[in-house]
Design a protein around this motif. Structure first.
Motif: not given
Length: 327
Positions: A68-73, A110-115
């Motif tokens: 859960p704490d993984v970011m798109p960057s 979902s934000r990270t998945q969309s990356a």
């Protein structure tokens, strides 16, 4: 180059026992320049499978644990200010590799998945308005735990559609599990996996697969299968054109591994379940009954008429050409 695919299969089978069909379909997906979604319970060898493929194919490999704490960057990279150079410098993310293992992808936001959407479709990432190409070849093998497991969430349809196939490894049979324990009692079989291909040879294989002949009747057959899902009374969301293209590419890879360079209806039927199952959205009343997506796909395949074979001179001649090239 055909004999190379058999060598790759043999090498992976030394590490993952009793899963020949799954190994074959993953290799077919790689030859089709697609991405794989592996759904299964933890501990059945999904990560080991991905690592074995990276070694046998001579690919650079990165693994990212999607929490859960993984970011798109973390996925696509970011720009930072370099004081020595007095400018902003791009630091690459996990996708800058040949084979990315996205482990437990349905545990992150979902934000990270969309990356991953852009890179899986176009082979590039855009950071601060600047495009960065990923190395070629590039594949994603994503794993996910069954929906309903603690901490998981359903992947959105747009993300699922980027995966060419969805596969499940399942538990090994008794003999395979005994062999697995025996092999690992004195070492790790992964350490002995040999490189079969270079990246250049893999790109050549992909090119050969893309040149497999598909007759107009087969194109029509695939289109009719997709159209049937859009009209089915139990399906809310049917197969997109991207799904039809994925099925066509997988059928080409199936034909190639069978020693042909023309597609038959059997190639399509062999792949259709793996390409369709994760793309279909069923009506809620179906999900509450014994009916499931596998039964619906089988019903559609039984309903859509199978085209007659085309024993054309072109197909026969191309088959002989491929056979001579691989002998």
């Amino acid at each position: 180059m055909m004999n190379k695919t058999k060598e790759i299969m043999s090498e992976i089978n030394r590490v993952i026992m009793g899963k020949e069909d799954v190994i074959k379909k993953i290799l077919m997906t790689i030859l089709s320049e697609g991405h794989v979604l592996l759904e299964d319970v933890p501990g059945v060898g999904k990560t080991t499978m991905a690592l074995a493929f990276s070694k046998a194919l001579g690919l650079n490999y990165r693994r990212m644990q999607f929490t859960p704490d993984v970011m798109p960057s973390d996925v696509v990279g970011f720009y930072y200010f370099n004081k020595e150079k007095n400018e902003f410098v791009y630091r690459d993310g996990a996708v800058m590799t040949n084979l990315l293992l996205a482990d437990e992808i349905n545990r992150t936001s979902s934000r990270t998945q969309s990356a991953l959407l852009e890179v899986m479709e176009e082979g590039q990432v855009t950071v601060d308005g600047i495009c960065h190409k990923v190395p070629a070849p590039f594949f994603v093998i994503a794993t996910q735990n069954p929906v309903g497991s603690a901490g998981t969430q359903t992947l959105p349809e747009s993300q699922l559609d980027r995966f060419m196939v969805k596969l499940s490894m399942g538990y090994p049979d008794l003999e395979a599990e005994i062999g697995l324990m025996s092999d690992r009692s004195t070492g790790n079989p992964l350490d002995e996996v040999k490189q079969i291909l270079s990246m250049e040879e893999l790109l050549m294989l992909q090119k050969e697969v893309s040149e497999i002949y598909v007759s107009p009747l087969i194109y029509r057959y695939i289109a009719m299968l997709s159209a049937a899902t859009r009209k089915h009374e139990l399906i809310v969301l049917g197969i997109s054109p991207r799904g039809s293209l994925a099925l066509c590419k997988m059928a080409k890879a199936s034909a190639y591994m069978a020693g042909r360079d023309y597609v038959t209806p059997e190639d399509v039927r062999y792949c259709v379940g793996d390409v369709f199952r994760h793309r279909l959205v069923l009506k809620s009343r179906v999900r509450l009954t014994a009916q499931n997506v596998e039964k619906i796909i089988n019903d559609i395949c039984e309903t859509v008429p199978v085209p007659e074979r085309e024993p054309s001179e072109k197909a026969k001649m191309s088959h002989k050409t491929l056979r001579r090239r691989t002998e």
